[in-house]
Design an enzyme around this catalytic site. Structure first.
Site, PDB file in Angstrom:
ATOM      1  N   THR A   1       0.811  -1.212   0.000  1.00 48.11           N
ATOM      2  CA  THR A   1       0.000   0.000   0.000  1.00 48.11           C
ATOM      3  C   THR A   1       0.849   1.269   0.000  1.00 48.11           C
ATOM      4  OG1 THR A   1      -1.785  -1.127   1.171  1.00 48.11           O
ATOM      5  CG2 THR A   1      -1.790   1.278   1.234  1.00 48.11           C
TER       6      THR A   1
ATOM      7  N   LYS B   1      -3.884   4.578  -2.181  1.00 48.80           N
ATOM      8  CA  LYS B   1      -5.018   5.168  -1.487  1.00 48.80           C
ATOM      9  C   LYS B   1      -5.325   6.531  -2.114  1.00 48.80           C
ATOM     10  CE  LYS B   1      -5.753   2.016   1.703  1.00 48.80           C
ATOM     11  NZ  LYS B   1      -7.037   1.308   1.837  1.00 48.80           N
TER      12      LYS B   1
ATOM     13  N   ASP C   1      -7.586   2.417  -4.492  1.00 51.50           N
ATOM     14  CA  ASP C   1      -8.680   2.335  -3.531  1.00 51.50           C
ATOM     15  C   ASP C   1      -9.206   3.733  -3.282  1.00 51.50           C
ATOM     16  OD1 ASP C   1     -10.455   1.806  -1.526  1.00 51.50           O
ATOM     17  OD2 ASP C   1      -8.997   0.952  -0.129  1.00 51.50           O
TER      18      ASP C   1
ATOM     19  N   LYS D   1     -12.467  -9.514   3.295  1.00 57.48           N
ATOM     20  CA  LYS D   1     -11.619  -9.313   4.468  1.00 57.48           C
ATOM     21  C   LYS D   1     -12.237 -10.092   5.620  1.00 57.48           C
ATOM     22  CE  LYS D   1     -10.018  -4.657   3.204  1.00 57.48           C
ATOM     23  NZ  LYS D   1     -10.108  -3.207   3.516  1.00 57.48           N
TER      24      LYS D   1
ATOM     25  N   ASP E   1      -4.135  -8.587  -1.122  1.00 58.53           N
ATOM     26  CA  ASP E   1      -3.676  -7.374  -0.429  1.00 58.53           C
ATOM     27  C   ASP E   1      -3.538  -7.699   1.056  1.00 58.53           C
ATOM     28  OD1 ASP E   1      -3.016  -4.762   0.189  1.00 58.53           O
ATOM     29  OD2 ASP E   1      -5.105  -4.114   0.324  1.00 58.53           O
TER      30      ASP E   1
ATOM     31  N   ASP F   1      -0.818  -7.040   3.101  1.00 59.26           N
ATOM     32  CA  ASP F   1       0.425  -6.384   3.518  1.00 59.26           C
ATOM     33  C   ASP F   1       0.342  -5.808   4.928  1.00 59.26           C
ATOM     34  OD1 ASP F   1      -1.322  -4.326   2.985  1.00 59.26           O
ATOM     35  OD2 ASP F   1       0.104  -3.102   1.857  1.00 59.26           O
TER      36      ASP F   1
END
Length: 331
Positions: A128, A154, A179, A250, A300, A302
Site C-alpha cells: 500500500t 489510497k 482504492d 476481508k 492485499d 500487507d
C-alpha cells in the site's frame, strides 16, 4: 468440538505502524489488535482481529463481544454455531480463527486440510502507498518499486489523477490498483476511471459510499470496480452483482475464515472476481486470510509489512511474494 474447551480469553495488543498509514478517512500511527485464545487441555488456539472502525467497532468492543460468548464456546459450540452466536465482524473473526487453530492442533492436521482446501502456495501481495501529496506518493512508490511488483494506492477524490500519474512515474513497471475509499461519491465514476486507463490501473476499489451502490447502475467503467465496504459477507452479494466486477473479502468484515470461504464460493458462482485483503494486523491476523487468498486475482495482505515490527516467525515477504512459513503461527 468433541471435548469442551477450558477457557476463552481475549486481550488487546498495541502495535506501532511503520511511519503512518494514511487513507481518505485519516492517519494511524499504531493499531490495536484483539487476540482470542482458546485453551483445551494441552492445546491452545489463537486468532487475531482488528476492529472495523467504520462500523463503530473498537478494540474494547471487540474484546467484550468475544467474552460474551465464553459460555457457549466453552460448552462446545462449533464454527458453524458461531455464525449465529456473533454477528459478522472482528470479534467473530478472532474466535473463528481460534477455533480453526485449536481443532488443527488437536487433530494434528493443518487448517487447509481441515477446510478441504489444496495445500497453500506463495501468493504475491500488494503493497500500500498511503494517501499523500503526489510528490510524496511518487517517492514512496519509487522506494517500493524494486521490492513489490503490485502497488495499491489510497485515493481521496480531488487530485487523484495527479496522484496516480506521480506513482506511475515512481514505479513505471509496477502493477497498480487503486482504492477510492468511497471518495468518488458525487463524481463521474466512468470518467474518473477512463482517466486512469493510460496509467495501467487494473482495479478500482469502492468508488462510492457503501449503501449508495445504486449510483453505479448503468456506469460503464473501462476498469473493473471492486466492492470493499459494500461487501461484508454473503448477504451483500445480491446488491453488488451488476454494479461491481469484483469483491474484496476481508476476514474482519466477513467474521472469519468460515464465512470468507462461503463468500468466496458464492461470489465466484455469481461471476465476480476476488481480492482478499486485510486490516492493519500482524502475521497472526493474516494467516487465515492467506488460505482464503489462494486463487484470488488480487491479494492485499500487507498488514504486517505496514507495521514497525511483526510477531516472531511471521510471514516472509520476498519481492512481494508472501511465503507460507508464517502460517506456522496459526494451525
Amino acid at each position: 468440538m468433541a471435548d469442551h474447551c477450558t477457557r476463552l480469553a481475549a486481550r488487546i495488543e498495541r502495535w506501532p505502524v511503520a511511519g503512518a498509514f494514511v487513507i481518505a478517512r485519516g492517519a494511524k500511527t499504531e493499531v490495536d489488535v484483539v487476540v482470542a485464545t482458546l485453551a483445551e487441555g494441552e492445546w491452545r488456539g489463537r486468532g487475531e482481529a482488528t476492529a472495523i472502525y467504520y462500523h463503530g467497532e473498537s478494540a474494547e468492543s471487540v474484546r467484550d463481544q468475544i467474552l460474551s460468548v465464553v459460555d457457549p464456546i466453552c460448552q462446545g459450540a462449533t464454527r458453524a454455531d458461531l455464525l449465529s452466536l456473533l454477528p459478522r465482524g472482528a470479534a467473530r473473526n478472532a474466535v473463528d480463527a481460534a477455533l480453526w487453530d485449536l481443532d488443527s492442533r488437536r487433530c494434528g492436521l493443518p487448517v487447509w486440510r481441515l477446510a478441504g482446501l489444496e495445500e497453500p502456495r506463495p501468493v504475491t501481495t500488494a503493497f500500500t502507498i498511503s494517501l499523500g501529496e503526489p510528490e510524496k506518493m511518487e517517492a514512496d512508490a519509487r522506494a517500493a518499486a524494486g521490492r513489490y511488483p503490485l502497488l495499491k494506492l489510497k485515493l481521496a477524490g480531488e487530485g487523484d489523477i495527479e496522484r496516480v500519474a506521480a506513482v506511475r512515474r515512481g514505479a513505471p513497471s509496477a502493477r497498480l490498483v487503486v482504492d477510492a475509499n468511497e471518495a468518488w461519491t458525487g463524481r463521474d465514476v466512468a470518467a474518473e476511471a477512463a482517466a486512469l486507463v493510460p496509467f495501467g490501473v487494473e482495479l478500482i476499489e469502492q468508488p462510492v459510499k457503501a449503501g449508495e451502490d445504486h449510483l453505479l447502475d448503468n456506469v460503464l467503467s473501462p476498469i473493473p470496480l471492486c466492492a470493499d465496504e459494500s461487501c461484508q459477507d454473503r448477504s451483500d452479494l445480491a446488491r453488488c452483482v451488476g454494479r461491481y466486477q469484483a469483491v474484496n473479502i476481508k476476514l474482519d468484515k466477513a467474521g472469519g475464515l468460515t464465512e470468507a470461504l462461503l463468500l468466496s464460493r458464492e461470489a465466484r458462482a455469481a461471476g465476480l472476481k476476488l481480492m482478499v485483503g486485510c486490516m492493519l494486523s500482524t502475521s497472526l491476523g493474516v494467516a487465515p486470510a492467506f488460505l482464503a487468498a489462494q486463487g484470488a486475482e488480487w491479494v492485499d495482505l500487507d498488514g504486517p509489512l505496514l507495521l514497525a515490527r511483526d510477531r516472531p516467525d511471521g510471514f516472509t515477504f520476498d519481492k512481494g511474494k508472501m511465503l507460507n512459513a508464517g502460517a506456522g503461527l496459526w494451525g
